[in-house]
Design a protein around this motif. Structure first.
Motif, PDB file in Angstrom:
ATOM      1  N   UNK A  94       2.997   9.656  -1.122  1.00  0.00           N
ATOM      2  CA  UNK A  94       2.420  10.795  -1.818  1.00  0.00           C
ATOM      3  C   UNK A  94       2.228  11.940  -0.823  1.00  0.00           C
ATOM      4  N   UNK A  95       2.275  13.146  -1.310  1.00  0.00           N
ATOM      5  CA  UNK A  95       1.920  14.319  -0.520  1.00  0.00           C
ATOM      6  C   UNK A  95       0.623  14.885  -1.072  1.00  0.00           C
ATOM      7  N   UNK A  96      -0.359  15.076  -0.198  1.00  0.00           N
ATOM      8  CA  UNK A  96      -1.615  15.730  -0.564  1.00  0.00           C
ATOM      9  C   UNK A  96      -1.585  17.124   0.055  1.00  0.00           C
ATOM     10  N   UNK A  97      -1.579  18.149  -0.765  1.00  0.00           N
ATOM     11  CA  UNK A  97      -1.411  19.503  -0.269  1.00  0.00           C
ATOM     12  C   UNK A  97      -2.245  20.468  -1.111  1.00  0.00           C
ATOM     13  N   UNK A  98      -1.970  21.770  -0.954  1.00  0.00           N
ATOM     14  CA  UNK A  98      -2.745  22.783  -1.673  1.00  0.00           C
ATOM     15  C   UNK A  98      -1.805  23.867  -2.198  1.00  0.00           C
ATOM     16  N   UNK A 157       8.140  22.720  -4.442  1.00  0.00           N
ATOM     17  CA  UNK A 157       9.314  22.256  -5.175  1.00  0.00           C
ATOM     18  C   UNK A 157      10.165  21.336  -4.316  1.00  0.00           C
ATOM     19  N   UNK A 158      10.304  21.672  -3.023  1.00  0.00           N
ATOM     20  CA  UNK A 158      11.063  20.781  -2.123  1.00  0.00           C
ATOM     21  C   UNK A 158      10.410  19.406  -2.078  1.00  0.00           C
ATOM     22  N   UNK A 159       9.083  19.382  -1.977  1.00  0.00           N
ATOM     23  CA  UNK A 159       8.374  18.104  -1.932  1.00  0.00           C
ATOM     24  C   UNK A 159       8.566  17.323  -3.232  1.00  0.00           C
ATOM     25  N   UNK A 160       8.524  18.020  -4.360  1.00  0.00           N
ATOM     26  CA  UNK A 160       8.727  17.348  -5.653  1.00  0.00           C
ATOM     27  C   UNK A 160      10.153  16.807  -5.764  1.00  0.00           C
ATOM     28  N   UNK A 161      11.117  17.549  -5.229  1.00  0.00           N
ATOM     29  CA  UNK A 161      12.507  17.090  -5.265  1.00  0.00           C
ATOM     30  C   UNK A 161      12.672  15.805  -4.446  1.00  0.00           C
ATOM     31  N   UNK A 162      11.915  15.706  -3.355  1.00  0.00           N
ATOM     32  CA  UNK A 162      12.037  14.554  -2.453  1.00  0.00           C
ATOM     33  C   UNK A 162      11.249  13.351  -2.968  1.00  0.00           C
ATOM     34  N   UNK A 203       0.845  -1.194   0.000  1.00  0.00           N
ATOM     35  CA  UNK A 203       0.000   0.000   0.000  1.00  0.00           C
ATOM     36  C   UNK A 203       0.880   1.244   0.000  1.00  0.00           C
ATOM     37  N   UNK A 204       0.355   2.322  -0.542  1.00  0.00           N
ATOM     38  CA  UNK A 204       1.057   3.605  -0.498  1.00  0.00           C
ATOM     39  C   UNK A 204       0.636   4.367   0.752  1.00  0.00           C
ATOM     40  N   UNK A 205       1.386   5.409   1.071  1.00  0.00           N
ATOM     41  CA  UNK A 205       1.000   6.339   2.130  1.00  0.00           C
ATOM     42  C   UNK A 205       0.815   7.706   1.500  1.00  0.00           C
ATOM     43  N   UNK A 256       9.268  13.206  -6.014  1.00  0.00           N
ATOM     44  CA  UNK A 256       8.985  13.142  -7.445  1.00  0.00           C
ATOM     45  C   UNK A 256       7.724  13.925  -7.743  1.00  0.00           C
ATOM     46  N   UNK A 257       7.710  14.623  -8.848  1.00  0.00           N
ATOM     47  CA  UNK A 257       6.589  15.501  -9.183  1.00  0.00           C
ATOM     48  C   UNK A 257       5.263  14.754  -9.260  1.00  0.00           C
ATOM     49  N   UNK A 258       5.305  13.500  -9.722  1.00  0.00           N
ATOM     50  CA  UNK A 258       4.060  12.748  -9.912  1.00  0.00           C
ATOM     51  C   UNK A 258       3.426  12.331  -8.584  1.00  0.00           C
ATOM     52  N   UNK A 259       4.171  12.487  -7.491  1.00  0.00           N
ATOM     53  CA  UNK A 259       3.636  12.080  -6.187  1.00  0.00           C
ATOM     54  C   UNK A 259       3.293  13.258  -5.288  1.00  0.00           C
ATOM     55  N   UNK A 260       3.287  14.436  -5.830  1.00  0.00           N
ATOM     56  CA  UNK A 260       2.823  15.616  -5.104  1.00  0.00           C
ATOM     57  C   UNK A 260       1.475  16.007  -5.695  1.00  0.00           C
TER      58      UNK A 260
END
Length: 263
Positions: free
Chosen positions: A146-150, A159-164, A120-122, A166-170
């Motif tokens: 994944x990060x769920x944000x706004x 951008x920090x989250x995408x760097x950590x 499962x993913x988180x 991956x863009x597809x998981x933000x």
């Protein structure tokens, strides 16, 4: 573990048993907690534990101190059945969340055959766009994060989250705050259709208030804790009616399955 109540519900055996008083083996437990059809929309299940006097954690502030063996058994099964575990960033930090382990045995094989993956993913919900450091680390044979944000998190945090991760998981759901119905739809579009919300109390209240909570699985452990622990929900008023469909008992621990109105 034995059945005290089995009224039937989406994915529940119901009239086919097991019946009140019957013992529950692993196969029956899986049937009792199986998901309904999620092809058209996601099904959001929450799983929480509480003491007899309503505390959502022990006096050390952590749920681990009130968990029992039956609770851990169902906790593991619910994770194995889910596509994604939804958790608030604060809870992930306090509870020391790590990337999800491989599903157990035959459930991993079945998930792979269905194209759902062995883990499962988180999905971490954070309006500030922060990813808890432990979850940011890539770990072999562990599930995705994944990060769920706004949008209000701001370009630098995103951008920090995408760097950590991956863009597809933000996943951006909402402008000024996380739009939970939209977030659930986005998860469904990614093939993450069986959603397991593990809180904490503020996220669960928000999920219920947003009208996306389909089911609550609540464990009540045989412990009076006292102290100042929160309830399983806190913050946003919800006023959502749920109906009991399943109650199991093992060594004094009660395990409930409550379903939303209209199902």
């Amino acid at each position: 573990m034995r059945v005290l109540l089995n009224e039937g519900a989406p994915g529940v055996v119901g009239a086919d048993g097991p019946f009140p008083g019957d013992p529950v083996d692993d196969a029956a437990l899986e049937r009792l907690y199986s998901y309904p059809d999620t092809s058209a929309r996601a099904w959001v299940r929450a799983n929480m534990v509480a003491t007899l006097d309503g505390g959502a954690a022990g006096n050390d502030g952590r749920t681990a101190s009130i968990n029992t063996e039956p609770d851990n058994r169902v906790f593991t099964l619910l994770r194995d059945l889910a596509d994604v575990i939804l958790v608030g960033a604060g809870t992930a930090r306090v509870e020391g969340y790590r990337r999800a382990a491989r599903r157990s045995g035959v459930l991993a094989e079945r998930a792979l055959a269905e194209g759902r993956g062995a883990h499962p993913a988180i999905a971490v919900v954070s309006e500030s766009g922060g990813v808890p450091p432990i979850l940011a680390e890539e770990v072999p044979d562990r599930g995705a994060v994944y990060l769920v944000t706004c949008e209000a998190a701001g370009p630098e945090a995103l951008q920090r989250a995408r760097d950590v991760l991956g863009a597809e998981r933000v996943l951006i759901a909402g402008q000024d705050e996380v739009d939970l119905p939209r977030a659930v739809r986005v998860l469904h579009e990614r093939g993450l259709r069986r959603v397991l919300c593990e809180g904490g109390p503020r996220l669960l209240a928000d999920v219920a208030a947003a009208g996306v909570l389909d089911e609550l699985c609540q464990t009540v452990v045989p412990l009076m804790a006292g102290g100042r622990a929160q309830r399983i929900t806190a913050g946003t008023p919800a006023d959502r009616h749920l109906f009991p469909r399943l109650v199991l008992e093992a060594d004094g621990t009660l395990l409930h399955r409550w379903i939303r109105d209209g199902v």
